[in-house]
Design a protein around this motif. Structure first.
Motif, PDB file in Angstrom:
ATOM      1  N   ALA A   1       0.871  -1.182   0.000  1.00  0.00           N
ATOM      2  CA  ALA A   1       0.000   0.000   0.000  1.00  0.00           C
ATOM      3  C   ALA A   1       0.905   1.229   0.000  1.00  0.00           C
ATOM      4  O   ALA A   1       1.702   1.425   0.919  1.00  0.00           O
ATOM      5  N   VAL A   2       0.810   2.042  -1.045  1.00  0.00           N
ATOM      6  CA  VAL A   2       1.717   3.180  -1.200  1.00  0.00           C
ATOM      7  C   VAL A   2       1.163   4.375  -0.424  1.00  0.00           C
ATOM      8  O   VAL A   2       0.069   4.870  -0.717  1.00  0.00           O
ATOM      9  N   LEU A   3       1.936   4.820   0.565  1.00  0.00           N
ATOM     10  CA  LEU A   3       1.491   5.877   1.487  1.00  0.00           C
ATOM     11  C   LEU A   3       2.372   7.117   1.402  1.00  0.00           C
ATOM     12  O   LEU A   3       2.440   7.903   2.341  1.00  0.00           O
TER      13      LEU A   3
ATOM     14  N   ASN B   1       2.010  -0.526 -10.881  1.00  0.00           N
ATOM     15  CA  ASN B   1       1.334   0.482 -10.062  1.00  0.00           C
ATOM     16  C   ASN B   1      -0.176   0.206 -10.138  1.00  0.00           C
ATOM     17  O   ASN B   1      -0.597  -0.836 -10.645  1.00  0.00           O
ATOM     18  N   SER B   2      -1.001   1.135  -9.674  1.00  0.00           N
ATOM     19  CA  SER B   2      -2.457   0.891  -9.637  1.00  0.00           C
ATOM     20  C   SER B   2      -3.002   0.500 -10.999  1.00  0.00           C
ATOM     21  O   SER B   2      -3.696  -0.511 -11.146  1.00  0.00           O
ATOM     22  N   ALA B   3      -2.713   1.314 -12.000  1.00  0.00           N
ATOM     23  CA  ALA B   3      -3.284   1.056 -13.318  1.00  0.00           C
ATOM     24  C   ALA B   3      -2.783  -0.273 -13.869  1.00  0.00           C
ATOM     25  O   ALA B   3      -3.534  -1.024 -14.494  1.00  0.00           O
TER      26      ALA B   3
ATOM     27  N   ARG C   1       2.067  -2.625  -6.423  1.00  0.00           N
ATOM     28  CA  ARG C   1       2.327  -1.402  -5.653  1.00  0.00           C
ATOM     29  C   ARG C   1       1.132  -0.477  -5.877  1.00  0.00           C
ATOM     30  O   ARG C   1       1.047   0.211  -6.891  1.00  0.00           O
ATOM     31  N   ALA C   2       0.194  -0.518  -4.939  1.00  0.00           N
ATOM     32  CA  ALA C   2      -1.084   0.172  -5.121  1.00  0.00           C
ATOM     33  C   ALA C   2      -1.046   1.543  -4.473  1.00  0.00           C
ATOM     34  O   ALA C   2      -0.886   1.656  -3.264  1.00  0.00           O
ATOM     35  N   GLY C   3      -1.188   2.581  -5.277  1.00  0.00           N
ATOM     36  CA  GLY C   3      -1.235   3.951  -4.772  1.00  0.00           C
ATOM     37  C   GLY C   3      -2.630   4.521  -4.917  1.00  0.00           C
ATOM     38  O   GLY C   3      -3.513   4.280  -4.089  1.00  0.00           O
TER      39      GLY C   3
ATOM     40  N   SER D   1      -6.041  13.550 -10.131  1.00  0.00           N
ATOM     41  CA  SER D   1      -6.538  13.343  -8.769  1.00  0.00           C
ATOM     42  C   SER D   1      -5.389  13.351  -7.761  1.00  0.00           C
ATOM     43  O   SER D   1      -5.519  13.891  -6.659  1.00  0.00           O
ATOM     44  N   TYR D   2      -4.262  12.765  -8.144  1.00  0.00           N
ATOM     45  CA  TYR D   2      -3.114  12.669  -7.226  1.00  0.00           C
ATOM     46  C   TYR D   2      -2.740  14.036  -6.652  1.00  0.00           C
ATOM     47  O   TYR D   2      -2.542  14.202  -5.454  1.00  0.00           O
ATOM     48  N   GLU D   3      -2.606  15.000  -7.564  1.00  0.00           N
ATOM     49  CA  GLU D   3      -2.145  16.320  -7.133  1.00  0.00           C
ATOM     50  C   GLU D   3      -3.188  16.990  -6.241  1.00  0.00           C
ATOM     51  O   GLU D   3      -2.858  17.598  -5.223  1.00  0.00           O
TER      52      GLU D   3
HETATM   53  C1  LIG Z   1       3.932   6.263  -6.499  1.00  0.00           C
HETATM   54  C2  LIG Z   1       4.430   4.964  -6.984  1.00  0.00           C
HETATM   55  C3  LIG Z   1       3.548   3.890  -7.132  1.00  0.00           C
HETATM   56  C4  LIG Z   1       2.056   4.032  -6.982  1.00  0.00           C
HETATM   57  O1  LIG Z   1       1.518   4.632  -8.154  1.00  0.00           O
HETATM   58  P1  LIG Z   1      -0.061   4.751  -8.363  1.00  0.00           P
HETATM   59  O2  LIG Z   1      -0.228   5.202  -9.763  1.00  0.00           O
HETATM   60  O3  LIG Z   1      -0.528   5.784  -7.386  1.00  0.00           O
HETATM   61  O4  LIG Z   1      -0.626   3.416  -8.082  1.00  0.00           O
HETATM   62  C5  LIG Z   1       4.082   2.670  -7.501  1.00  0.00           C
HETATM   63  N1  LIG Z   1       5.403   2.514  -7.701  1.00  0.00           N
HETATM   64  C6  LIG Z   1       6.286   3.536  -7.583  1.00  0.00           C
HETATM   65  C7  LIG Z   1       7.724   3.303  -7.834  1.00  0.00           C
HETATM   66  C8  LIG Z   1       5.825   4.793  -7.233  1.00  0.00           C
HETATM   67  O5  LIG Z   1       6.673   5.808  -7.118  1.00  0.00           O
END
Ligand SMILES: *Cc1c(COP(=O)(O)O)cnc(C)c1O
Length: 355
Positions: A30-32, A192-194, A208-210, A340-342
């Motif tokens: 979970a990316v925090l 990543n999420s997508a 790696r879910a952000g 949305s992120y920003e």
């Molecule tokens: C921020 C980040 C993520 C998460 O990206 P999302 O698009 O928010 O899911 C995953 N991996 C790395 C290396 C990142 O920097």
């Protein structure tokens, strides 16, 4: 109290984490980073503690904040360390770290930890932001292993365009990754999420879910059921002023909005100093007591004016949602020419309510 409230629905966070992990399979960080994309990293980590396989943050400072709050799970530093001195803290707090450059690799080679590190070795598969180029990756991996400073090495890369499902770049990056890492043992992490949601070939040992955790869909409409994700942050305020204007009257700075008819204007406590994007001005959606309306005039530092002409029951004290359930944050981001992120990261001054 100024009535600007960011309500953080931690049950939605848990729902979204489980949904993302199920879509990806395997384990999921979970990316925090950025204080949990503006949602409060500590509260998010605590809410996910019993279900998350681990967490990821950008840097040591963010990781130490989680450890100080008692978060015991694995935490990955996505940017790695900036100076060798940080490695002592990495060791003391049992953090995992990305190694993405020659400089960071040298820092590790020069370190003398009592226990070897858990390293995620970043490949630059085409985004060209960080990581080892394909022709250098194998040598970097070998040096790391020979150094004895890495207990394990997760092979990783990061996508530039996974949120554009029709674009071939993500498949190309996966092919570069597979070729550059072929035969090297160890776990893998590319999505990543997508990537987790819509690129089956990106499903490896670790997702790696952000953004998906926070309920903002990174994909174009149609790639995910509309209600599959649940928005975590609901940003709301209240009307604290109302006026009636005749047709032809300007509203706000620059007078760039002029009423076309008799208009009832509501004044709400929220502005760009709160992180609401100034570029989302006239026309951007809001919901007043659950009914959609729009901003008129420019967003000010601490105030926004909205159109109440078709909402005669709305008045002083009416609740206005800036984004959340009736207004998707993606709509506001589109109106502001942003993402949305920003928008989420910028919400720092609101009163936070956790539920
Ligand atoms: C921020 C980040 C993520 C998460 O990206 P999302 O698009 O928010 O899911 C995953 N991996 C790395 C290396 C990142 O920097």
């Amino acid at each position: 109290m100024r009535p600007l409230i960011a309500t953080i629905r931690l049950d939605h966070l848990r729902h979204n984490y489980l949904l993302a992990r199920a879509a990806h399979g395997g384990k999921t960080l979970a990316v925090l980073k950025a204080n949990g994309y503006g949602h409060n990293a500590v509260r998010c980590a605590q809410a996910l503690a019993d279900i998350a396989d681990g967490f990821a943050v950008a840097c040591l400072e963010e990781a130490l904040q989680l450890r100080a709050a008692g978060v015991a799970a694995p935490i990955l530093l996505l940017e790695g360390v900036f100076e060798a001195a940080e490695l002592a803290e990495v060791e003391r707090h049992r953090l995992w770290l990305v190694v993405q450059s020659e400089g960071q690799l040298r820092m590790l080679e020069g370190a003398n930890p009592a226990e070897p590190f858990r390293v995620w070795l970043m490949l630059d598969s085409g985004m060209h932001r960080e990581g080892f180029l394909p022709q250098h990756y194998r040598a970097a991996w070998q040096r790391l292993r020979d150094s004895g400073k890495a207990e394990s090495i997760v092979k990783m890369t990061h996508f530039a365009r996974a949120d554009e499902p029709g674009v071939p770049m993500t498949q190309a990056q996966i092919e570069v990754f597979d070729a550059a890492t072929a035969g090297l043992p160890g776990e893998e992490s590319v999505a990543n999420s997508a990537g987790m949601l819509c690129h089956p070939r990106a499903r490896r040992d670790w997702g790696r879910a952000g953004i998906v955790l926070y309920g903002a869909n990174p994909l174009p409409a149609g790639y995910l059921q509309g209600d599959a994700l649940k928005p975590v942050m609901r940003l709301s305020s209240r009307i604290f002023g109302v006026r009636e204007l005749a047709a032809g009257e300007p509203v706000g700075y620059g007078s760039n909005f002029v009423t076309e008819r008799q208009t009832r204007v509501g004044l709400i406590a929220c502005g760009y100093a709160d992180g609401y994007p100034r570029l989302a001005s006239s026309g951007s959606p809001v919901a007043v007591d659950g009914r959609r309306s729009r901003i008129i005039g420019r967003v000010s530092m601490d105030m926004i004016t909205v159109d109440l002409s078709d909402l005669p029951e709305a008045g002083i004290g009416s609740e206005v949602e800036l984004w959340g359930d009736a207004v998707s944050i993606n709509e506001v981001a589109a109106a502001a020419g942003s993402i949305s992120y920003e928008l989420l990261c910028n919400i720092k001054r609101a009163h936070f309510a956790f539920e």
